[in-house]
Motif scaffolding. Structure first.
Motif, PDB file in Angstrom:
ATOM      1  N   LYS A 214       0.728  -1.199  -0.001  1.00  0.00           N
ATOM      2  CA  LYS A 214       0.099  -0.088  -0.202  1.00  0.00           C
ATOM      3  C   LYS A 214       0.791   1.379   0.190  1.00  0.00           C
ATOM      4  O   LYS A 214       1.859   1.203   0.711  1.00  0.00           O
ATOM      5  CB  LYS A 214      -0.721  -0.024   1.110  1.00  0.00           C
ATOM      6  CG  LYS A 214      -1.963  -1.021   1.226  1.00  0.00           C
ATOM      7  CD  LYS A 214      -2.933  -0.947   2.271  1.00  0.00           C
ATOM      8  CE  LYS A 214      -4.152  -2.207   2.280  1.00  0.00           C
ATOM      9  NZ  LYS A 214      -5.040  -2.053   3.346  1.00  0.00           N
TER      10      LYS A 214
ATOM     11  N   MET B  57      -0.632  11.561  -6.473  1.00  0.00           N
ATOM     12  CA  MET B  57      -0.800   9.923  -6.407  1.00  0.00           C
ATOM     13  C   MET B  57       0.337   9.505  -7.354  1.00  0.00           C
ATOM     14  O   MET B  57       1.006   8.282  -6.841  1.00  0.00           O
ATOM     15  CB  MET B  57      -2.135   9.634  -6.716  1.00  0.00           C
ATOM     16  CG  MET B  57      -2.304   8.105  -6.408  1.00  0.00           C
ATOM     17  SD  MET B  57      -2.597   7.834  -4.785  1.00  0.00           S
ATOM     18  CE  MET B  57      -4.055   8.521  -4.307  1.00  0.00           C
TER      19      MET B  57
ATOM     20  N   SER C  69      -1.765   3.720  -9.158  1.00  0.00           N
ATOM     21  CA  SER C  69      -2.636   3.624  -8.278  1.00  0.00           C
ATOM     22  C   SER C  69      -4.038   4.078  -9.326  1.00  0.00           C
ATOM     23  O   SER C  69      -3.625   4.777 -10.363  1.00  0.00           O
ATOM     24  CB  SER C  69      -2.681   4.988  -7.371  1.00  0.00           C
ATOM     25  OG  SER C  69      -1.735   4.516  -6.415  1.00  0.00           O
ATOM     26  N   TYR C  70      -5.433   3.400  -9.137  1.00  0.00           N
ATOM     27  CA  TYR C  70      -6.172   3.392  -9.955  1.00  0.00           C
ATOM     28  C   TYR C  70      -5.997   2.730 -11.260  1.00  0.00           C
ATOM     29  O   TYR C  70      -7.097   2.916 -12.016  1.00  0.00           O
ATOM     30  CB  TYR C  70      -6.718   4.941 -10.001  1.00  0.00           C
ATOM     31  CG  TYR C  70      -7.111   5.762  -8.598  1.00  0.00           C
ATOM     32  CD1 TYR C  70      -8.129   5.337  -7.937  1.00  0.00           C
ATOM     33  CD2 TYR C  70      -5.993   6.409  -8.174  1.00  0.00           C
ATOM     34  CE1 TYR C  70      -8.439   6.004  -6.858  1.00  0.00           C
ATOM     35  CE2 TYR C  70      -6.051   7.115  -6.801  1.00  0.00           C
ATOM     36  CZ  TYR C  70      -7.416   6.928  -6.168  1.00  0.00           C
ATOM     37  OH  TYR C  70      -7.478   7.461  -5.122  1.00  0.00           O
TER      38      TYR C  70
ATOM     39  N   SER D  86      -3.852  -2.454  -9.744  1.00  0.00           N
ATOM     40  CA  SER D  86      -3.828  -1.796  -8.536  1.00  0.00           C
ATOM     41  C   SER D  86      -5.218  -1.448  -8.142  1.00  0.00           C
ATOM     42  O   SER D  86      -5.979  -1.205  -9.059  1.00  0.00           O
ATOM     43  CB  SER D  86      -2.895  -0.632  -8.541  1.00  0.00           C
ATOM     44  OG  SER D  86      -1.501  -0.902  -8.927  1.00  0.00           O
ATOM     45  N   THR D  87      -5.260  -1.082  -7.046  1.00  0.00           N
ATOM     46  CA  THR D  87      -6.855  -0.703  -6.406  1.00  0.00           C
ATOM     47  C   THR D  87      -7.073   0.819  -6.581  1.00  0.00           C
ATOM     48  O   THR D  87      -6.078   1.558  -7.352  1.00  0.00           O
ATOM     49  CB  THR D  87      -6.915  -1.248  -4.991  1.00  0.00           C
ATOM     50  OG1 THR D  87      -6.115  -0.487  -4.192  1.00  0.00           O
ATOM     51  CG2 THR D  87      -6.866  -2.764  -4.926  1.00  0.00           C
ATOM     52  N   GLY D  88      -8.036   1.065  -6.183  1.00  0.00           N
ATOM     53  CA  GLY D  88      -8.283   2.553  -6.312  1.00  0.00           C
ATOM     54  C   GLY D  88      -9.746   2.968  -7.078  1.00  0.00           C
ATOM     55  O   GLY D  88      -9.775   2.114  -8.039  1.00  0.00           O
TER      56      GLY D  88
ATOM     57  N   VAL E 286      -3.679   2.984  -1.074  1.00  0.00           N
ATOM     58  CA  VAL E 286      -4.306   2.539  -2.298  1.00  0.00           C
ATOM     59  C   VAL E 286      -3.198   0.964  -2.358  1.00  0.00           C
ATOM     60  O   VAL E 286      -2.276   1.160  -2.032  1.00  0.00           O
ATOM     61  CB  VAL E 286      -4.044   3.329  -3.609  1.00  0.00           C
ATOM     62  CG1 VAL E 286      -4.090   2.375  -4.923  1.00  0.00           C
ATOM     63  CG2 VAL E 286      -4.919   4.207  -3.459  1.00  0.00           C
TER      64      VAL E 286
ATOM     65  N   ASP F 159       3.379   6.833  -5.445  1.00  0.00           N
ATOM     66  CA  ASP F 159       3.676   5.658  -6.149  1.00  0.00           C
ATOM     67  C   ASP F 159       5.030   5.502  -6.250  1.00  0.00           C
ATOM     68  O   ASP F 159       5.354   4.223  -5.849  1.00  0.00           O
ATOM     69  CB  ASP F 159       3.120   5.320  -7.623  1.00  0.00           C
ATOM     70  CG  ASP F 159       1.342   5.266  -7.423  1.00  0.00           C
ATOM     71  OD1 ASP F 159       0.908   5.334  -6.277  1.00  0.00           O
ATOM     72  OD2 ASP F 159       0.942   5.128  -8.570  1.00  0.00           O
TER      73      ASP F 159
ATOM     74  N   ARG G 109     -11.901   4.155 -11.190  1.00  0.00           N
ATOM     75  CA  ARG G 109     -10.716   3.484 -12.177  1.00  0.00           C
ATOM     76  C   ARG G 109     -10.466   4.492 -13.150  1.00  0.00           C
ATOM     77  O   ARG G 109     -11.042   5.572 -13.731  1.00  0.00           O
ATOM     78  CB  ARG G 109     -11.531   2.424 -13.119  1.00  0.00           C
ATOM     79  CG  ARG G 109     -12.007   1.296 -12.079  1.00  0.00           C
ATOM     80  CD  ARG G 109     -10.822   0.925 -10.965  1.00  0.00           C
ATOM     81  NE  ARG G 109      -9.641   0.313 -11.441  1.00  0.00           N
ATOM     82  CZ  ARG G 109      -8.537   0.111 -10.955  1.00  0.00           C
ATOM     83  NH1 ARG G 109      -8.217   0.424  -9.683  1.00  0.00           N
ATOM     84  NH2 ARG G 109      -7.432  -0.409 -11.851  1.00  0.00           N
TER      85      ARG G 109
END
Length: 314
Positions: A20, A97, A80-81, A85-87, A25, A101, A90
């Protein structure tokens, strides 16, 4: 997800990882190790970022696969997103951000057994070149930075490519996106930008679009997670927040800027080279265009990257 655009060397091992960033994220990454990796020893490490719109299975993996053969621990990740990767929502993009990362990658790789946390460098390809440089401005754990075919995404959105965005067009863009935010707030469905790489390439396709399309939209570089689109409202943050106004803070840590001789983007690297403090180097790959340096192992100057990080991280 798989669908790598290259074959893994038998001299390298790759394992999926997840960790994370400070926003919570969870980033999906791949950790590349020399096949004879011994965690009781001490290895230099590299965090490698994808082109803007790209994912870890493309260019970053090409670089990590090669550099792990040369003795580096290499981490690739999906922003991220995006990708695996999550977030949510989308395909959001954000200057803070995407810089974070890189910081998170340093957090992760610097806490792995067998990694010398005093020998961590980063490689940023295309847009992540700007994000990586921005991270290095304030993160002294990053001991050296190499960019490849660099783009400054904040500058591109604020000024247009090559400084072509005039004041009236900028105002119209800001007005349109500001109005769109109300629509998105009510619908809960953010609109995406047009594809950065066209699916169809014809006589009327601009040269830059052809270059990106021949990679992202063809078997050469295609990956289903790499749609080269972001939420339209993401543009506002990039227009508002410059990425690279503290370049001098990186010194005395070295910067290597790699660009193709024929790259449409070369002015970004040239301007960063002029603005950055020493030590710095601008390395030009003869005959190469912007996208050649994403995946063409016969063109990418791996020997130069190895010698640069070998000296910087010794």
């Amino acid at each position: 997800m798989g669908n790598y655009i290259f074959s893994l060397s038998d001299k390298v091992t790759r394992k999926p990882v997840a960790y994370k960033n400070r926003f919570g994220v969870e980033l999906a990454g791949d950790l590349y190790l020399p096949a004879d990796f011994d965690e009781s020893k001490s290895y230099p490490a590299l965090v490698i970022g994808a082109p803007y719109g790209g994912v870890k299975e493309q260019g970053p993996g090409v670089y990590a696969n090669e550099l792990a053969q040369r003795g580096y621990v290499a981490l690739t990740f999906d922003p991220s997103y995006n990708g695996d990767s999550t977030g949510f929502p989308r395909h959001l993009s954000s200057p803070e951000m995407f810089v974070e990362d890189f910081h998170a990658g340093v957090d992760f790789v610097g806490t792995r057994a067998g990694v010398d946390r005093d020998k961590i460098g980063i490689i940023g390809i295309c847009g992540s070149g700007g994000f990586g440089l921005s991270a290095a401005q304030v993160d002294p754990r990053i001991k050296a930075v190499a960019t490849v075919s660099m783009y400054d995404i904040s500058r591109m959105h604020a000024e247009g490519f090559g400084g072509t965005l005039d004041a009236d067009t900028r105002k119209a863009t800001l007005d349109a996106i500001a109005t769109q935010r109300w629509d998105e707030f009510e619908s809960g469905r953010p609109e995406l930008t047009e594809r950065g790489s066209p699916l169809e390439i014809g006589e009327d396709t601009p040269a830059i679009g052809c270059e990106f399309g021949e990679f992202y939209s063809r078997p050469r570089g295609y990956h289903p997670n790499s749609i080269t689109q972001f939420t339209q409202s993401s543009v506002l943050s990039f227009m508002n927040f410059p990425l690279l106004d503290k370049l001098e803070w990186i010194s005395p840590r070295p910067i290597l800027l790699v660009m193709g001789e024929e790259a449409h983007s070369r002015y970004f690297s040239e301007d960063i080279y002029a603005a950055a403090a020493e030590p710095k180097e601008l390395y030009i790959v003869p005959g190469a265009n912007h996208v050649d340096l994403y995946d063409r192992t016969d063109v990418i100057p791996f020997d130069k990257l190895e010698s640069f990080f070998g000296e910087a991280l010794k």
